[in-house]
Design a protein around this motif. Structure first.
Motif, PDB file in Angstrom:
ATOM      1  N   SER A  47       0.824  -1.197   0.000  1.00 35.68           N
ATOM      2  CA  SER A  47       0.000   0.000   0.000  1.00 35.68           C
ATOM      3  C   SER A  47       0.871   1.266   0.000  1.00 35.68           C
ATOM      4  CB  SER A  47      -0.863  -0.053   1.258  1.00 35.68           C
ATOM      5  OG  SER A  47      -1.390   1.184   1.535  1.00 35.68           O
ATOM      6  N   ARG A  48       0.552   2.235  -0.841  1.00 30.25           N
ATOM      7  CA  ARG A  48       1.232   3.531  -0.959  1.00 30.25           C
ATOM      8  C   ARG A  48       2.624   3.436  -1.601  1.00 30.25           C
ATOM      9  NH1 ARG A  48      -2.315   7.016  -0.225  1.00 30.25           N
ATOM     10  NH2 ARG A  48      -0.808   8.662   0.101  1.00 30.25           N
ATOM     11  N   ALA A  49       2.962   2.292  -2.169  1.00 31.04           N
ATOM     12  CA  ALA A  49       4.276   2.173  -2.819  1.00 31.04           C
ATOM     13  C   ALA A  49       4.335   3.005  -4.091  1.00 31.04           C
ATOM     14  CB  ALA A  49       4.580   0.715  -3.131  1.00 31.04           C
ATOM     15  N   GLY A  50       3.171   3.251  -4.718  1.00 30.48           N
ATOM     16  CA  GLY A  50       3.161   4.084  -5.920  1.00 30.48           C
ATOM     17  C   GLY A  50       2.592   3.380  -7.156  1.00 30.48           C
ATOM     18  N   LYS A  51       1.762   2.343  -6.961  1.00 30.99           N
ATOM     19  CA  LYS A  51       1.223   1.574  -8.094  1.00 30.99           C
ATOM     20  C   LYS A  51       0.312   2.425  -8.972  1.00 30.99           C
ATOM     21  CE  LYS A  51      -0.594  -1.373  -5.148  1.00 30.99           C
ATOM     22  NZ  LYS A  51       0.009  -0.922  -3.893  1.00 30.99           N
ATOM     23  N   THR A  52      -0.624   3.134  -8.326  1.00 30.08           N
ATOM     24  CA  THR A  52      -1.604   3.904  -9.096  1.00 30.08           C
ATOM     25  C   THR A  52      -0.894   4.975  -9.919  1.00 30.08           C
ATOM     26  OG1 THR A  52      -3.090   3.570  -7.247  1.00 30.08           O
ATOM     27  CG2 THR A  52      -3.749   5.213  -8.869  1.00 30.08           C
ATOM     28  N   VAL A  53       0.048   5.664  -9.287  1.00 30.36           N
ATOM     29  CA  VAL A  53       0.765   6.734  -9.981  1.00 30.36           C
ATOM     30  C   VAL A  53       1.596   6.140 -11.123  1.00 30.36           C
ATOM     31  CG1 VAL A  53       2.556   8.489  -9.687  1.00 30.36           C
ATOM     32  CG2 VAL A  53       0.783   8.219  -7.934  1.00 30.36           C
ATOM     33  N   GLU A 113      -6.486   8.495  -6.010  1.00 30.23           N
ATOM     34  CA  GLU A 113      -6.825   7.523  -4.961  1.00 30.23           C
ATOM     35  C   GLU A 113      -6.008   6.247  -5.172  1.00 30.23           C
ATOM     36  OE1 GLU A 113     -10.790   5.308  -3.575  1.00 30.23           O
ATOM     37  OE2 GLU A 113     -11.079   7.327  -4.389  1.00 30.23           O
ATOM     38  N   SER A 114      -5.441   5.715  -4.087  1.00 31.18           N
ATOM     39  CA  SER A 114      -4.527   4.568  -4.204  1.00 31.18           C
ATOM     40  C   SER A 114      -5.252   3.252  -4.475  1.00 31.18           C
ATOM     41  CB  SER A 114      -3.740   4.419  -2.905  1.00 31.18           C
ATOM     42  OG  SER A 114      -2.994   5.570  -2.675  1.00 31.18           O
ATOM     43  N   THR A 115      -4.459   2.269  -4.868  1.00 28.94           N
ATOM     44  CA  THR A 115      -4.989   0.921  -5.112  1.00 28.94           C
ATOM     45  C   THR A 115      -5.539   0.309  -3.831  1.00 28.94           C
ATOM     46  OG1 THR A 115      -3.272   0.548  -6.755  1.00 28.94           O
ATOM     47  CG2 THR A 115      -4.315  -1.419  -5.818  1.00 28.94           C
ATOM     48  N   ALA A 351      11.884   8.425  -6.267  1.00 28.36           N
ATOM     49  CA  ALA A 351      13.293   8.850  -6.280  1.00 28.36           C
ATOM     50  C   ALA A 351      13.400  10.368  -6.357  1.00 28.36           C
ATOM     51  CB  ALA A 351      14.014   8.207  -7.464  1.00 28.36           C
ATOM     52  N   ASP A 352      12.316  11.033  -6.773  1.00 31.62           N
ATOM     53  CA  ASP A 352      12.359  12.506  -6.841  1.00 31.62           C
ATOM     54  C   ASP A 352      12.396  13.141  -5.456  1.00 31.62           C
ATOM     55  OD1 ASP A 352       9.741  11.537  -6.454  1.00 31.62           O
ATOM     56  OD2 ASP A 352       8.867  13.414  -7.143  1.00 31.62           O
ATOM     57  N   LEU A 353      12.252  12.346  -4.416  1.00 34.65           N
ATOM     58  CA  LEU A 353      12.376  12.892  -3.061  1.00 34.65           C
ATOM     59  C   LEU A 353      13.840  13.018  -2.657  1.00 34.65           C
ATOM     60  CD1 LEU A 353       9.408  11.103  -1.232  1.00 34.65           C
ATOM     61  CD2 LEU A 353       9.450  13.275  -2.473  1.00 34.65           C
TER      62      LEU A 353
HETATM   63  P1  GDP Z   1      -0.505   2.676  -4.271  1.00 38.63           P
HETATM   64  O1  GDP Z   1      -1.132   2.457  -2.931  1.00 38.63           O
HETATM   65  O2  GDP Z   1       0.629   1.723  -4.479  1.00 38.63           O
HETATM   66  O3  GDP Z   1      -1.481   2.704  -5.409  1.00 38.63           O
HETATM   67  O4  GDP Z   1       0.215   4.112  -4.182  1.00 38.63           O
HETATM   68  P2  GDP Z   1      -0.062   5.450  -5.014  1.00 38.63           P
HETATM   69  O5  GDP Z   1       0.326   5.295  -6.440  1.00 38.63           O
HETATM   70  O6  GDP Z   1      -1.440   5.924  -4.746  1.00 38.63           O
HETATM   71  O7  GDP Z   1       1.002   6.399  -4.316  1.00 38.63           O
HETATM   72  C1  GDP Z   1       0.880   6.733  -2.944  1.00 38.63           C
HETATM   73  C2  GDP Z   1       1.413   8.128  -2.725  1.00 38.63           C
HETATM   74  O8  GDP Z   1       2.813   8.143  -2.948  1.00 38.63           O
HETATM   75  C3  GDP Z   1       0.841   9.163  -3.684  1.00 38.63           C
HETATM   76  O9  GDP Z   1      -0.361   9.684  -3.198  1.00 38.63           O
HETATM   77  C4  GDP Z   1       1.952  10.186  -3.725  1.00 38.63           C
HETATM   78  O10 GDP Z   1       1.862  11.038  -2.597  1.00 38.63           O
HETATM   79  C5  GDP Z   1       3.206   9.340  -3.563  1.00 38.63           C
HETATM   80  N1  GDP Z   1       3.842   9.037  -4.862  1.00 38.63           N
HETATM   81  C6  GDP Z   1       3.645   7.969  -5.676  1.00 38.63           C
HETATM   82  N2  GDP Z   1       4.465   8.016  -6.748  1.00 38.63           N
HETATM   83  C7  GDP Z   1       5.203   9.139  -6.615  1.00 38.63           C
HETATM   84  C8  GDP Z   1       6.252   9.754  -7.382  1.00 38.63           C
HETATM   85  O11 GDP Z   1       6.674   9.271  -8.456  1.00 38.63           O
HETATM   86  N3  GDP Z   1       6.788  10.906  -6.867  1.00 38.63           N
HETATM   87  C9  GDP Z   1       6.355  11.475  -5.694  1.00 38.63           C
HETATM   88  N4  GDP Z   1       6.926  12.602  -5.266  1.00 38.63           N
HETATM   89  N5  GDP Z   1       5.383  10.925  -4.953  1.00 38.63           N
HETATM   90  C10 GDP Z   1       4.817   9.785  -5.406  1.00 38.63           C
END
Ligand code: GDP
Length: 487
Positions: A47-53, A113-115, A351-353
């Protein structure tokens, strides 16, 4: 050691009966694959790893183009047209691509919204193949089926090889050592009041599940950041929220315990078995086993910042994941349908952090974590690659002079409500932040020395430029995962 480590093969002889259940999906994949080539790309991560983005940025790149030099088929102009099509599996929700793009666009833009459950999207690409013969045969067409699912569910697969008593004993034992112990007080108190021989009581089962889930959720928080916390549906219930299938929890029993009929132990055991057979196995056979490629997104920065326990647990989680990808582990399926995951990319996200001087270092740290996980899992299987990326880059870079020292900073607009020390951000003002450096020796990062030293805030997402968002190394990920399919 994580609670569910084991080198159990995921598919064994006794599973052949279950294996036949995939026939509906697998056979139709096979039949349609003969007519139109397709690649099924799994995208997972906790969760929150960044899948949706990641998926939103990847699909947007295919549809709209942009600067993706390392993805040769796109940068070389061989991809001539991409479009979304109805997905092949009618039973899966569609990945809400348009909703996520809308969230990320305009003045009121915000992260999507996340996965929270499995979803799918089909994108079809038309391209000019490489090579004289292929070119003369005309243009190529390929379906890319992207399957987004919570990594928590993948970490459930070892449960297929464990009895309820074994799982209980391992989970309780793990909760009695740091760092889990500090978060298990309430659950341990309840556990000591429950005896497996007492009469089955629904209320005991429900309250155990609630208190156990609260314990798992505490272990998952950023400052603890543990990864191996099955059952995955307790934290990510998907469509099973409130279902009796989730009304069970471990009891304090030894691994060989036999439960008497009508007892609390027997009720918990029955629920556990139902969880494995109704939720875990269908996910494995219906979805996971049909993938060709897999990206596992890892929020390594949060784990590094949380300290050694979090990093060790991440290593165990990745080893568990690797056992799922082991060559031959889904050989029954590959023999029948010619499908097998042959490439896996582990990607450290966001990685942009960090300043770009730390990107290679982040990649090297993840390499060491994965290599260690590979050794633990005695891994030999699909091709593995490691990357540090930002699917959407929310920051730029600047050097800031402070007290005679030059600090390599990142610049962006922190979200309203974010704070660093005494500084609170309003969501409108840009800030230059020195996030900290990663050490050049990856081993140094893994010994816990980074604990609490990295400074992260959530930044406002950037506006797309010429239709695509800025990114870091997304093109390299696309090349590894899809490049050869456009040959
Ligand atoms: P999921 O739970 O795996 O679907 O996670 P999300 O894709 O929703 O990402 C969770 C949060 O991580 C987002 O709301 C962003 O705040 C952060 N995030 C995800 N990808 C990136 C990225 O490439 N750059 C930055 N700065 N933040 C990201």
């Amino acid at each position: 050691m994580g609670p569910l480590r084991g080198d159990a093969r995921i598919v064994g002889f006794s599973d052949i009966v279950d294996g036949t259940r995939i026939a509906a999906g697998g056979l139709s994949d096979f039949a349609t694959g003969l007519v139109n080539p397709s690649v099924r790309l799994g995208v997972t991560g906790l969760s929150r790893a960044g899948k949706t983005v990641f998926i939103t940025a990847l699909v947007n790149a295919l549809l709209k183009g942009g600067r993706f030099p390392a993805f040769e088929a796109l940068s070389g102009g061989r991809i001539t047209r991409c479009y979304l099509e109805p997905q092949p599996d009618d039973t899966l929700p569609r990945f809400a691509f348009e909703t996520h793009v809308k969230a990320l666009s305009g003045e009121a833009r915000h992260w999507p919204e996340s996965t929270s459950r499995i979803s799918q999207l089909r994108i079809t690409a038309e391209y000019t193949p490489v090579g004289f013969l292929a070119r003369n045969l005309g243009s190529g067409r390929i379906h890319i089926d992207i399957v987004d699912y919570p990594g928590e569910w993948l970490l459930d697969l070892p449960l297929m090889r464990m009895s309820y008593a074994e799982w209980s004993a391992t989970t309780v034992a793990a909760s009695r050592v740091a760092p889990r112990l500090a978060h298990a007080g309430e659950w341990h108190a309840l556990l000591s009041s429950l005896d497996h021989v007492r009469a089955a009581d629904e209320q005991d089962a429900i309250s155990s599940a609630e208190v156990f889930t609260a314990y798992l959720a505490r272990c998952r928080k950023d400052d603890v950041s543990l990864s191996t916390l099955p059952p995955g549906r307790f934290l990510m219930p998907g469509d099973y929220k409130g279902s009796p299938l989730l009304a069970f929890a471990p009891l304090d029993v030894s691994p060989g315990t036999v439960f008497t009929k009508g007892s609390l132990g027997a009720l918990m055991e029955r629920r556990y078995q139902a969880y494995v057979s109704t939720i875990v196995k269908p996910f494995f056979y219906g979805h996971f086993a049909r993938l060709d490629r897999q990206i596992v997104l890892v929020d390594a920065l949060t784990a590094l910042n949380a300290g050694t326990s979090a990093v060790n647990d991440l290593q165990h989680a990745l080893a568990d994941i690797l056992t799922c990808f082991r060559q031959g582990s889904n050989s029954i399926l590959s023999n029948l349908f010619g499908r097998r995951i042959d490439r896996v990319l582990f990607a450290a996200t966001k990685a942009d952090l960090l300043h770009h001087t730390s990107h290679d270092r982040l990649e090297n740290i993840l390499k060491v974590i994965v290599a260690d996980a590979m050794t633990r899992a005695e891994y030999s299987g699909a091709d593995i690659e490691v990357a540090a990326l930002a699917a959407i880059r929310a920051t730029r870079e600047a050097s800031v002079k402070q007290k005679g020292e030059t600090l390599e900073c990142i610049v962006g607009t922190p979200l309203n409500g974010e704070a660093l020390g005494a500084t609170h951000f309003d969501g409108a003002t840009e800030a230059a932040i020195f996030p900290g450096d990663l050490p050049s020796d990856p081993e140094k990062a893994l010994n816990g020395s980074l604990e609490g030293s990295l400074k992260f805030v959530r930044f406002r997402p950037p506006l797309p430029k010429d239709g695509a968002w800025p990114h870091i190394r997304l093109d390299r990920a696309m090349e590894f995962l899809l490049g050869d399919r456009f040959q």
